[in-house]
Motif scaffolding. Structure first.
Motif, mmCIF file in Angstrom:
data_model
loop_
_atom_site.group_PDB
_atom_site.id
_atom_site.type_symbol
_atom_site.label_atom_id
_atom_site.label_comp_id
_atom_site.label_asym_id
_atom_site.label_seq_id
_atom_site.Cartn_x
_atom_site.Cartn_y
_atom_site.Cartn_z
ATOM 1 N N ARG A 1 0.820 -1.207 0.000
ATOM 2 C CA ARG A 1 0.000 0.000 0.000
ATOM 3 C C ARG A 1 0.853 1.255 0.000
ATOM 4 O O ARG A 1 0.472 2.274 -0.583
ATOM 5 C CB ARG A 1 -0.919 -0.001 1.225
ATOM 6 C CG ARG A 1 -1.850 1.214 1.308
ATOM 7 C CD ARG A 1 -2.599 1.245 2.623
ATOM 8 N NE ARG A 1 -3.421 0.058 2.779
ATOM 9 C CZ ARG A 1 -4.152 -0.187 3.880
ATOM 10 N NH1 ARG A 1 -4.112 0.656 4.899
ATOM 11 N NH2 ARG A 1 -4.883 -1.274 3.946
ATOM 12 N N SER A 2 1.993 1.203 0.645
ATOM 13 C CA SER A 2 2.866 2.382 0.687
ATOM 14 C C SER A 2 3.327 2.784 -0.705
ATOM 15 O O SER A 2 3.456 3.976 -0.995
ATOM 16 C CB SER A 2 4.072 2.100 1.586
ATOM 17 O OG SER A 2 4.798 0.971 1.112
ATOM 18 N N GLU A 3 3.547 1.809 -1.581
ATOM 19 C CA GLU A 3 3.949 2.139 -2.943
ATOM 20 C C GLU A 3 2.763 2.622 -3.774
ATOM 21 O O GLU A 3 2.917 3.486 -4.636
ATOM 22 C CB GLU A 3 4.577 0.918 -3.616
ATOM 23 C CG GLU A 3 5.911 0.502 -3.019
ATOM 24 C CD GLU A 3 6.570 -0.599 -3.806
ATOM 25 O OE1 GLU A 3 6.094 -0.895 -4.922
ATOM 26 O OE2 GLU A 3 7.557 -1.174 -3.316
ATOM 27 N N VAL A 4 1.580 2.065 -3.530
ATOM 28 C CA VAL A 4 0.406 2.479 -4.299
ATOM 29 C C VAL A 4 0.003 3.900 -3.951
ATOM 30 O O VAL A 4 -0.310 4.710 -4.839
ATOM 31 C CB VAL A 4 -0.758 1.494 -4.042
ATOM 32 C CG1 VAL A 4 -2.033 1.972 -4.728
ATOM 33 C CG2 VAL A 4 -0.395 0.103 -4.533
ATOM 34 N N GLU A 5 0.012 4.227 -2.660
ATOM 35 C CA GLU A 5 -0.419 5.551 -2.230
ATOM 36 C C GLU A 5 0.701 6.573 -2.266
ATOM 37 O O GLU A 5 0.426 7.778 -2.150
ATOM 38 C CB GLU A 5 -0.981 5.456 -0.807
ATOM 39 C CG GLU A 5 -2.221 4.572 -0.701
ATOM 40 C CD GLU A 5 -2.723 4.442 0.716
ATOM 41 O OE1 GLU A 5 -2.006 4.943 1.632
ATOM 42 O OE2 GLU A 5 -3.799 3.844 0.922
ATOM 43 N N GLY A 6 1.942 6.156 -2.426
ATOM 44 C CA GLY A 6 3.060 7.093 -2.460
ATOM 45 C C GLY A 6 3.274 7.681 -3.842
ATOM 46 O O GLY A 6 2.623 7.316 -4.827
ATOM 47 N N ASP A 7 4.185 8.597 -3.902
ATOM 48 C CA ASP A 7 4.511 9.239 -5.174
ATOM 49 C C ASP A 7 5.380 8.324 -6.014
ATOM 50 O O ASP A 7 6.156 7.504 -5.498
ATOM 51 C CB ASP A 7 5.239 10.564 -4.935
ATOM 52 C CG ASP A 7 4.371 11.570 -4.191
ATOM 53 O OD1 ASP A 7 3.127 11.480 -4.344
ATOM 54 O OD2 ASP A 7 4.921 12.413 -3.454
ATOM 55 N N ILE A 8 5.234 8.465 -7.314
ATOM 56 C CA ILE A 8 6.051 7.670 -8.229
ATOM 57 C C ILE A 8 7.502 8.116 -8.129
ATOM 58 O O ILE A 8 7.810 9.308 -8.206
ATOM 59 C CB ILE A 8 5.540 7.816 -9.676
ATOM 60 C CG1 ILE A 8 4.110 7.290 -9.787
ATOM 61 C CG2 ILE A 8 6.447 7.066 -10.643
ATOM 62 C CD1 ILE A 8 3.507 7.464 -11.163
ATOM 63 N N GLY A 9 8.382 7.169 -7.971
ATOM 64 C CA GLY A 9 9.800 7.480 -7.844
ATOM 65 C C GLY A 9 10.299 7.448 -6.416
ATOM 66 O O GLY A 9 11.514 7.468 -6.193
ATOM 67 N N THR A 10 9.382 7.399 -5.456
ATOM 68 C CA THR A 10 9.810 7.334 -4.059
ATOM 69 C C THR A 10 10.354 5.943 -3.766
ATOM 70 O O THR A 10 9.660 4.942 -3.984
ATOM 71 C CB THR A 10 8.637 7.633 -3.117
ATOM 72 O OG1 THR A 10 8.079 8.907 -3.450
ATOM 73 C CG2 THR A 10 9.094 7.622 -1.668
ATOM 74 N N GLN B 1 11.097 2.538 -2.116
ATOM 75 C CA GLN B 1 10.495 1.690 -1.073
ATOM 76 C C GLN B 1 11.338 0.413 -0.999
ATOM 77 O O GLN B 1 11.036 -0.587 -1.622
ATOM 78 C CB GLN B 1 9.040 1.363 -1.425
ATOM 79 C CG GLN B 1 8.140 2.567 -1.582
ATOM 80 C CD GLN B 1 7.791 3.192 -0.246
ATOM 81 O OE1 GLN B 1 7.958 2.580 0.807
ATOM 82 N NE2 GLN B 1 7.320 4.426 -0.282
ATOM 83 N N ILE B 2 12.419 0.503 -0.236
ATOM 84 C CA ILE B 2 13.368 -0.607 -0.199
ATOM 85 C C ILE B 2 12.840 -1.731 0.691
ATOM 86 O O ILE B 2 12.578 -1.535 1.876
ATOM 87 C CB ILE B 2 14.738 -0.118 0.304
ATOM 88 C CG1 ILE B 2 15.273 0.995 -0.597
ATOM 89 C CG2 ILE B 2 15.734 -1.272 0.378
ATOM 90 C CD1 ILE B 2 16.552 1.623 -0.104
ATOM 91 N N GLY B 3 12.684 -2.911 0.101
ATOM 92 C CA GLY B 3 12.311 -4.101 0.859
ATOM 93 C C GLY B 3 10.885 -4.118 1.374
ATOM 94 O O GLY B 3 10.563 -4.942 2.226
ATOM 95 N N SER B 4 10.008 -3.248 0.868
ATOM 96 C CA SER B 4 8.642 -3.208 1.386
ATOM 97 C C SER B 4 7.861 -4.464 0.996
ATOM 98 O O SER B 4 7.114 -5.020 1.816
ATOM 99 C CB SER B 4 7.919 -1.959 0.869
ATOM 100 O OG SER B 4 7.910 -1.943 -0.553
ATOM 101 N N GLN B 5 8.027 -4.927 -0.230
ATOM 102 C CA GLN B 5 7.305 -6.129 -0.647
ATOM 103 C C GLN B 5 7.828 -7.375 0.059
ATOM 104 O O GLN B 5 7.054 -8.265 0.420
ATOM 105 C CB GLN B 5 7.396 -6.305 -2.158
ATOM 106 C CG GLN B 5 6.525 -7.441 -2.678
ATOM 107 C CD GLN B 5 6.644 -7.632 -4.171
ATOM 108 O OE1 GLN B 5 7.614 -7.195 -4.774
ATOM 109 N NE2 GLN B 5 5.665 -8.287 -4.783
ATOM 110 N N ALA B 6 9.131 -7.434 0.278
ATOM 111 C CA ALA B 6 9.701 -8.581 0.990
ATOM 112 C C ALA B 6 9.189 -8.639 2.427
ATOM 113 O O ALA B 6 8.865 -9.725 2.940
ATOM 114 C CB ALA B 6 11.223 -8.507 0.974
ATOM 115 N N ARG B 7 9.102 -7.487 3.080
ATOM 116 C CA ARG B 7 8.560 -7.469 4.448
ATOM 117 C C ARG B 7 7.089 -7.863 4.458
ATOM 118 O O ARG B 7 6.624 -8.574 5.360
ATOM 119 C CB ARG B 7 8.753 -6.081 5.063
ATOM 120 C CG ARG B 7 10.195 -5.741 5.398
ATOM 121 C CD ARG B 7 10.258 -4.505 6.282
ATOM 122 N NE ARG B 7 9.708 -3.336 5.594
ATOM 123 C CZ ARG B 7 10.428 -2.487 4.857
ATOM 124 N NH1 ARG B 7 11.730 -2.696 4.709
ATOM 125 N NH2 ARG B 7 9.861 -1.456 4.278
#
Length: 271
Positions: free
Chosen positions: A209-218, A220-226
């Motif tokens: 969700r952090s990548e979907v709601e965040g700005d493009i280009g921000t 997000q290191i390791g968010s999907q793995a976590r």
């Protein structure tokens, strides 16, 4: 005054001696008697079980340890529920399986996908991963089971699924907005105990969700793995209890760093 001699009883005569009045024994009620019989039977069964389970030739220390082990297991099962700690028998554990829809694959896997387990189907693009998962859904529906397809890629083809033998009217389809929603839906379905198989297509599309709601280009290191790590730790136990098979579809990727050291001749692939 004349004294009369005392009468001496003969040898064969019987003399009745007055006994003090004996108090009659109180009769036990039927409930008390049944409880005592039950306790006596349980004591005898425990003694027989202990005699049968005790192996001949054990020393005193080994017998003490065996008794302490039984008491410990009994206390654990009493505190956390039955079969929390079990003593395995000599036979192998038979795990129920779901047919894959392919005879050769059923033979290779020992009968199909194991129930209550998490299975990953991975391979190159356009190699038939989704088709293989849909065949498994069709086999579950033939046996009267319930199936769910979590379409994280939003690319589910109902016409193609019908051609593979899937009953679309009985198939549950979920198209989540982000990865957290997909895993929440999956966990609810698994804990219900009604669903027999869940297919997730695919792991790479489970965007946090952090990548979907965040700005493009921000970054997000390791968010999907976590996200995957936390969700799988929660879903694994629930799937084993309910007997639901979870199929994850994943793609092969090449490592950006190139060929790893010490693995000369191997292709640097990862899922």
């Amino acid at each position: 005054m004349m004294l009369l001699p005392r009468a001496v009883p003969t040898v064969g005569a019987t003399s009745k001696v007055a006994k003090p009045h004996a108090k009659p024994q109180a009769r036990l009620g039927p409930i008390v008697a049944a409880v005592r019989r039950t306790r006596r039977a349980l004591t005898e069964d425990d003694a027989d079980e202990e005699t049968a389970s005790t192996q001949p030739g054990l020393t005193v220390d080994q017998k003490v340890k065996q008794r302490l082990l039984k008491e410990t297991i009994f206390n654990i099962n009493k505190k956390h529920g039955a079969n929390t700690v079990m003593q395995m028998s000599g036979g192998a554990i038979n795990v129920a399986r779901t047919p894959t829809g392919c005879l050769t694959l059923d033979k290779a896997t020992g009968g199909g996908y194991p129930k209550g387990r998490i299975v990953e189907i991975f391979g190159p693009e356009s190699s038939g991963k989704t088709t293989l998962a849909m065949h498994a859904i069709a086999e579950v529906q033939k046996q009267g089971g319930v199936a769910c397809f979590i379409d994280a890629e939003h690319a589910f083809d109902a016409v193609y699924a019908t051609r593979l033998g899937i009953n679309i009217n009985d198939l549950m389809v979920c198209q989540p907005d982000h990865g957290e929603m997909a895993f929440n839906v999956m966990d609810e379905l698994v804990r219900s105990g009604v669903v027999d198989i869940i297919v997730v297509d695919s792991v790479s599309a489970l965007v946090p969700r952090s990548e979907v709601e965040g700005d493009i280009g921000t970054p997000q290191i390791g968010s999907q793995a976590r996200l995957m790590s936390l969700a799988l730790r929660k879903v694994t136990a629930n799937a084993a209890k309910s007997g639901c098979t979870i199929l994850f579809i994943n793609q092969l990727r090449f490592k950006v760093c190139g060929r790893p050291v010490g693995l000369a001749g191997r292709i640097p692939e990862a899922t």
